[in-house]
Structures are given as structure tokens and as C-alpha cells.
Design a protein around this motif. Structure first.
Motif, PDB file in Angstrom:
ATOM      1  N   UNK A  17     164.747  61.370  63.438  1.00  0.00           N
ATOM      2  CA  UNK A  17     163.295  60.818  63.524  1.00  0.00           C
ATOM      3  C   UNK A  17     163.188  60.384  64.686  1.00  0.00           C
ATOM      4  N   UNK A  31     156.023  63.661  58.899  1.00  0.00           N
ATOM      5  CA  UNK A  31     155.561  62.638  58.113  1.00  0.00           C
ATOM      6  C   UNK A  31     156.269  61.310  57.846  1.00  0.00           C
ATOM      7  N   UNK A  32     157.328  61.537  58.059  1.00  0.00           N
ATOM      8  CA  UNK A  32     158.331  60.327  58.029  1.00  0.00           C
ATOM      9  C   UNK A  32     159.725  60.556  57.720  1.00  0.00           C
ATOM     10  N   UNK A  33     160.410  59.789  57.180  1.00  0.00           N
ATOM     11  CA  UNK A  33     162.054  59.875  57.087  1.00  0.00           C
ATOM     12  C   UNK A  33     162.637  58.768  56.283  1.00  0.00           C
ATOM     13  N   UNK A  34     163.781  59.078  55.759  1.00  0.00           N
ATOM     14  CA  UNK A  34     164.413  58.002  55.112  1.00  0.00           C
ATOM     15  C   UNK A  34     165.800  58.006  56.011  1.00  0.00           C
ATOM     16  N   UNK A  35     166.485  56.781  56.097  1.00  0.00           N
ATOM     17  CA  UNK A  35     167.863  56.454  56.549  1.00  0.00           C
ATOM     18  C   UNK A  35     168.587  56.000  55.328  1.00  0.00           C
TER      19      UNK A  35
END
Lengths: 260, 260
Positions: free
Chosen positions: B127, B141-145
Motif C-alpha cells: 500500500x 481504494x485502500x488496504x488491510x494490514x
């Protein structure tokens, strides 16, 4: 050949000083000139006595380097370190090669507490820095990179109203991002960042570099407003440094309260 | 003084060649020796004719540098570039100073498609790389960790059974992370990564460096297994490069199909 011939010549040419002492104290949240202003006069007598005082400024960090030579080197540096620690206090996050992210992971590990991140403009960089530290998984549960407004709403529970009234880059949005991340993860703390990294996206009210940083902690949520006007990558570094430092100071202060 | 005296002397001392041409092609997913093996013999005649062929290998990247001088420099380099592009094909992600993340953002922007990330062992670095590109917000759009198992379950919908049977570092978990991220975000593509960055956490079955990379696309989910045995930070770079390249190739191939 090196051991038998070169090394003796080098030793003869550059005799080692009997004593040498050196300490680097790493600071953040304060500029180089402010550091100098705080410590130069109080340390003047030690400099007279042979202390070498050096500064090294980088983005978001200032190193204070204390060096002494001769029979009293160690005492001189120890005495200077004590003074600098007293004068700069919470601005010092480590010594020598310590990094902010390592200092923070260490503090959290000692306190058996956890953290999550909710990032907009830093785009995952805070999570990246934390996970560069081996063993981070014990205290870093995870994070969100909520670049779009929709992600801020669905992943973190930021209210449509909050975004409509205040915009994505606002104190209210930063606060809801941090509180949403903390509530949804069960972590002790959540760090949230929303801002305008640039080069475009600025307005007269909110110029490029505007950023809101929020720390949701068990007792309260704290929000900071900063304007970090740098190129995109330096913006991300400086902003991540401020976010990590926000939590570090909170931990240092509450550890002091417990100890006192 | 520089303009009037130094520059004329320099120009006299180092006369500029009449013609000079230079092109750097940037490759990934292939080692330096394999690149050399593929192109050295086919380009031998051009090298005879004056082409200078150079290689520069870094973590996860190999540059092929084509240089020529003299009246036919431009044609020689253009001819060589055509051959190299034919021989290395999809391994080439850009030229000169292009970065993988920039190439990917450009491709997605052209296709008006979007991407999200779901990262475990890379800890937000994918990201971070994507959001280093100005204008990334149009397609990222975005992300997760999702560092903890709990985050993989609550944020991405990875099944408890999947984790219990296969472990967090497995093809099945990578697949569910990517598919969960894609479904929850509505993005066109989701990239997921789960692995063991080290220095600890390895087992005989899954040594440090083991990583599963998944790309969830509209038509199917693709999972790659790699073993990237480097230090922690290089591991993150190489793994992020493989993940970004997985999507880049998918986009290049489907663009070709559409064009064909």
C-alpha cells in the motif's frame, strides 16, 4: 601482510587515544535550532572542559552527539548526557542507532499493550515502519489503509455526516477513524492519520501538507493538527514520525505516572 | 567565469560525440543470468556493430542498458530495443526511471479499474508503494494490514477452519484474504500476501521466506508460492515487487487480448 606490516604502521601513525567516549541522543518533535537553544548554554562549561557537541538534523529527527577524549572522557559524556536528558526530556526517543518504530514496539512489549493503525494519507507507511521491527507481531495487530471515503465508512465506521460536514481531512474524521479502529480491533491504542500528501488536492483552507493525527487510548482520544509541507515521500515520513511519537509520548508519560 | 572560461576548456577537452543513444529497459521476475542468457546471443551481431550492452541487477529488478555512439546510434539502439522487448516480453515493466508501482497505477488508470491490498508479512509496504505515486487515489481504494489471525478473520472473512487446517501462511489463506478483500471493497482486483518475513517463525515445512501471493480478479483467483530468503526489509521489497508484478502481468495480458 596486513596484520604483520600494515597494522603496526597504522598503529604507529595513528596512536589510539587512551580514553574515548561517545553518545548520540536521538530527538524528535523539535527542530535543530530549538535543540541548540535549549542545551548550548547549559553545556557551555562542559564544552570548555573538552566536550565536543554536535548536531545532525534529518527530516523529523535531530541527533545530539556528545564526544570526549582523554582520561575523563566517560565522566564528561555521562555528565553531559544527564543534562541533555533533563533539558530535552520527552523529545529524546532513543540513543545511537535506535529507531522510533523500535522504541515504540519495545515500550508496547514491556507494557503488554497493543496497537492498530488507520491510515489515509500515509498509505500504509506507519504499518510498514512498525512491521520492519522483528517481533512486531506481538504488539501490532494490524491496520487499515482507508484511502477512499467509502473505506473510511465501511472499515472504520466514520459517519457519513462527519465526512459531509467536516471533510475527510478534519479533526472529526481523524477522531472517528482512530476510535473506530480501536473499537473494531480490541487493541489498547489506535493511531489514525488523514491529510493531504500532495502534490495536488490542497485548498486555501486546507493547503497541501495539512494533516490530522489521532491517538485513541483507553482514557481519551487526542487529535493533533500539523502542516507538513514537503514532497510526497518526505511528507509520509514526517507524518508517520509524528504519529508514532504521539503514542510514544503517551506511553512514556503514563509509565512515569505509574512509577511516581 | 564558469561559462566564459571553464566550459570552453571542458568542451575542447571532451568533445561531444556527434550522436549518442541510450535506452534502459527495466525487468522483473527474472534473474540477471537468465536475462543475459536470453538476449546475449541474439544481440551478438548488434554488439559487433557497436552496441554496448550492460546489466544492472538489484533486489527484484534487472536493468538492461543499451548504448550506442556514432552516426547510426539511434537506429542501433532502436533495433536492439525491439529485439530485447521480443525476447523478454512481459518481464519488462518499464524504461529509464519507471518504477513498478508507477507502471501499475498508470495501467489501472488507463483501464479505469481499481485495486485493494490485504497484507500480512509485507505489513503495509505494498500500500505504501502504491500511495507513493501521485494520483494513486483514483485507482487505489485502500488496504488491510492483517497481521494477527483475528484481523484476517474479522476484516477479511478468512474462515477459522482454513486457518486451523492450513495455517495463516498457506495457499488457502492467501486466496481467502484476496477474495474477502475484493468482495468487501468492491474493487476490480485485490492483492493479498501472507508469509514469514523472519528472522524467526520458520518451520521445516515453511522456512523463513515462505510466502503466498494471491490476486483476486473478476474471472478467477490466482495464487503464487515463493520462497524469498532475504533479511526482513529486502524480503518485504521483493515480495511487494512480486505482488505488484502479478497484477501488472494480468493487466498487460488482458490488454493484449482486447487489442488482439
Amino acid at each position: 601482510m596486513f596484520l604483520k606490516q600494515v597494522l603496526p604502521l597504522l598503529e604507529q601513525r595513528f596512536p589510539q587515544p587512551v580514553d574515548f567516549a561517545c553518545q548520540t541522543l536521538r530527538c524528535t518533535g523539535v527542530g535543530e535550532s530549538a535543540v541548540e537553544e535549549k542545551i548550548a548554554v547549559p553545556l557551555a562549561a562542559l564544552v570548555e572542559a573538552g566536550l565536543e557537541l554536535g548536531y545532525c538534523a534529518r527530516f523529523g529527527e535531530v541527533d545530539v552527539r556528545l564526544v570526549a577524549r582523554g582520561p575523563h572522557a566517560a565522566e564528561l559524556v555521562a555528565h553531559a548526557e544527564e543534562k541533555v536528558r533533563m533539558l530535552l526530556g520527552k523529545h529524546i526517543f532513543g540513543s545511537d542507532r535506535d529507531q522510533m518504530e523500535g522504541a515504540l514496539i519495545k515500550l508496547l512489549s514491556e507494557r503488554k499493550e497493543t496497537v492498530v493503525t488507520a491510515e489515509s494519507c500515509t498509505g500504509g507507511y506507519i504499518a510498514h515502519r512498525l512491521t520492519n521491527v522483528p517481533g512486531a507481531s506481538a504488539v501490532f495487530l494490524g491496520g487499515w489503509v482507508t484511502y477512499s471515503n467509502q473505506a473510511k465508512q465501511t472499515c472504520l465506521g466514520v459517519q457519513t455526516d462527519t465526512l459531509a460536514k467536516n471533510g475527510a481531512v478534519s479533526e472529526a474524521t481523524a477522531r472517528e477513524m482512530a476510535e473506530g479502529a480501536r473499537a473494531r480491533s480490541g487493541a489498547t491504542y489506535a493511531l489514525a492519520v488523514t491529510g493531504i500528501a500532495g502534490p495536488s488536492g490542497g485548498t486555501p483552507d486546507k493547503p497541501v501538507g495539512t494533516v490530522y493525527l489521532a491517538l485513541a487510548a483507553p482514557e481519551a482520544t487526542l487529535v493533533l493538527h500539523q502542516v507538513n509541507q514537503y514532497d510526497r515521500e518526505s511528507f509520509k515520513f514526517v507524518t508517520s514520525q509524528q504519529a508514532l511519537d504521539l503514542l510514544r509520548r503517551r506511553l512514556v508519560e503514563s509509565t512515569k505516572k505509574l512509577a511516581g
